[in-house]
Design a protein around this motif. Structure first.
Motif, short mmCIF file in Angstrom:
data_model
loop_
_atom_site.label_atom_id
_atom_site.label_comp_id
_atom_site.label_asym_id
_atom_site.label_seq_id
_atom_site.Cartn_x
_atom_site.Cartn_y
_atom_site.Cartn_z
N GLU A 36 0.91 -1.08 0.10
CA GLU A 36 -0.01 0.08 0.04
C GLU A 36 0.98 1.25 0.04
N ALA A 37 0.66 2.26 -0.74
CA ALA A 37 1.16 3.46 -0.76
C ALA A 37 0.79 4.32 0.31
N PRO A 38 1.46 5.04 0.66
CA PRO A 38 1.02 6.32 1.71
C PRO A 38 -0.11 7.13 1.10
N GLN A 39 -0.67 7.82 1.97
CA GLN A 39 -1.86 8.85 1.71
C GLN A 39 -1.44 9.88 0.65
N ASP A 40 -2.08 10.21 -0.31
CA ASP A 40 -1.68 11.39 -1.26
C ASP A 40 -1.34 12.57 -0.49
N THR A 41 -1.75 12.77 0.97
CA THR A 41 -1.48 14.15 1.37
C THR A 41 -0.36 13.97 2.39
N ASP A 42 0.30 12.98 2.20
CA ASP A 42 1.40 12.57 3.09
C ASP A 42 2.51 13.69 2.84
N PRO A 43 3.24 14.08 3.98
CA PRO A 43 4.34 15.11 3.22
C PRO A 43 5.68 14.31 2.79
N GLY A 44 5.72 13.16 2.41
CA GLY A 44 6.96 12.48 1.93
C GLY A 44 7.06 12.59 0.43
N TRP A 45 5.82 13.02 -0.31
CA TRP A 45 5.75 12.95 -1.66
C TRP A 45 6.43 14.08 -2.19
N TYR A 46 7.37 14.15 -2.93
CA TYR A 46 8.20 15.16 -3.49
C TYR A 46 7.19 16.24 -4.58
N ASP A 47 7.37 17.31 -3.89
CA ASP A 47 6.74 18.44 -4.54
C ASP A 47 5.33 18.14 -4.71
N GLY A 48 4.59 17.61 -3.67
CA GLY A 48 3.16 17.33 -3.45
C GLY A 48 2.67 16.19 -4.74
N LYS A 49 3.62 15.85 -5.51
CA LYS A 49 3.11 15.00 -6.46
C LYS A 49 3.11 13.28 -6.19
N CYS A 50 2.17 12.76 -6.28
CA CYS A 50 2.05 11.23 -6.06
C CYS A 50 1.65 10.24 -7.04
N PHE A 51 1.48 10.82 -8.28
CA PHE A 51 1.26 10.01 -9.38
C PHE A 51 2.32 10.20 -10.29
N PRO A 52 2.83 9.32 -11.43
CA PRO A 52 2.35 7.90 -11.27
C PRO A 52 3.05 7.13 -10.18
N ARG A 53 2.46 6.09 -9.74
CA ARG A 53 3.08 5.36 -8.59
C ARG A 53 2.76 3.80 -8.75
N ALA A 54 3.35 2.87 -7.99
CA ALA A 54 3.07 1.48 -8.28
C ALA A 54 2.98 0.68 -6.84
N ASP A 55 1.97 -0.12 -6.83
CA ASP A 55 2.17 -1.00 -5.54
C ASP A 55 2.06 -2.42 -6.06
N PHE A 56 2.65 -3.09 -5.28
CA PHE A 56 2.43 -4.78 -5.55
C PHE A 56 2.32 -5.59 -4.26
N ASN A 57 1.60 -6.69 -4.67
CA ASN A 57 1.53 -7.66 -3.40
C ASN A 57 1.93 -9.03 -3.71
N VAL A 58 2.22 -9.83 -2.92
CA VAL A 58 2.83 -11.10 -3.35
C VAL A 58 1.87 -12.09 -2.28
N CYS A 59 0.94 -12.99 -2.85
CA CYS A 59 0.14 -13.78 -2.10
C CYS A 59 0.53 -15.19 -1.98
N TRP A 60 0.56 -15.92 -1.14
CA TRP A 60 1.10 -17.20 -0.93
C TRP A 60 0.04 -18.18 -0.52
N SER A 61 -0.18 -19.33 -1.10
CA SER A 61 -1.15 -20.16 -0.53
C SER A 61 -0.63 -21.43 -0.76
N TYR A 62 -1.15 -22.43 0.15
CA TYR A 62 -0.54 -23.94 0.11
C TYR A 62 -1.82 -24.83 -0.08
N ASP A 63 -1.34 -25.95 -0.78
CA ASP A 63 -2.57 -26.87 -1.05
C ASP A 63 -2.40 -28.00 -0.20
N GLU A 64 -3.16 -29.02 -0.31
CA GLU A 64 -3.07 -30.32 0.60
C GLU A 64 -1.84 -31.17 0.42
#
Length: 89
Positions: A36-64
């Motif tokens: 998850e990306a920080p909120q659009d209003t977070d002060p960490g965004w350079y020059d207040g610009k928060c796009f474009p950005r990317a987020d990713f997730n890795v989901c693991w599952s196990y079978d029998e």
């Protein structure tokens, strides 16, 4: 040292010049986030610009049969009003 697949994916994305040249900047790093990306209003965004950005997730599952299955979801977030567009990234 144990390296997680999430760390390897993040490093590969962050080290790809073609990708980071298109991304916004958050805390002096390309705007690529695990889960998850920080909120659009977070002060960490350079020059207040928060796009474009990317987020990713890795989901693991196990079978029998004790097999691991991994799925990765990568989201690229852009504004319609300005480039670059997801297809360009």
């Amino acid at each position: 040292m144990k390296v997680l697949i999430e760390q390897l994916i993040y490093k590969a994305l962050k080290d790809d010049v073609r990708i980071i040249d298109c991304m916004a900047t958050y805390d002096d790093q390309p705007a690529i986030f695990y889960r998850e990306a920080p909120q659009d209003t977070d002060p960490g965004w350079y020059d207040g610009k928060c796009f474009p950005r990317a987020d990713f997730n890795v989901c693991w599952s196990y079978d029998e049969e004790r097999k691991k299955v991994c799925k990765m979801v990568l989201n690229v977030w852009c504004l319609n009003e300005s480039g670059p567009y997801p297809e360009d990234i």
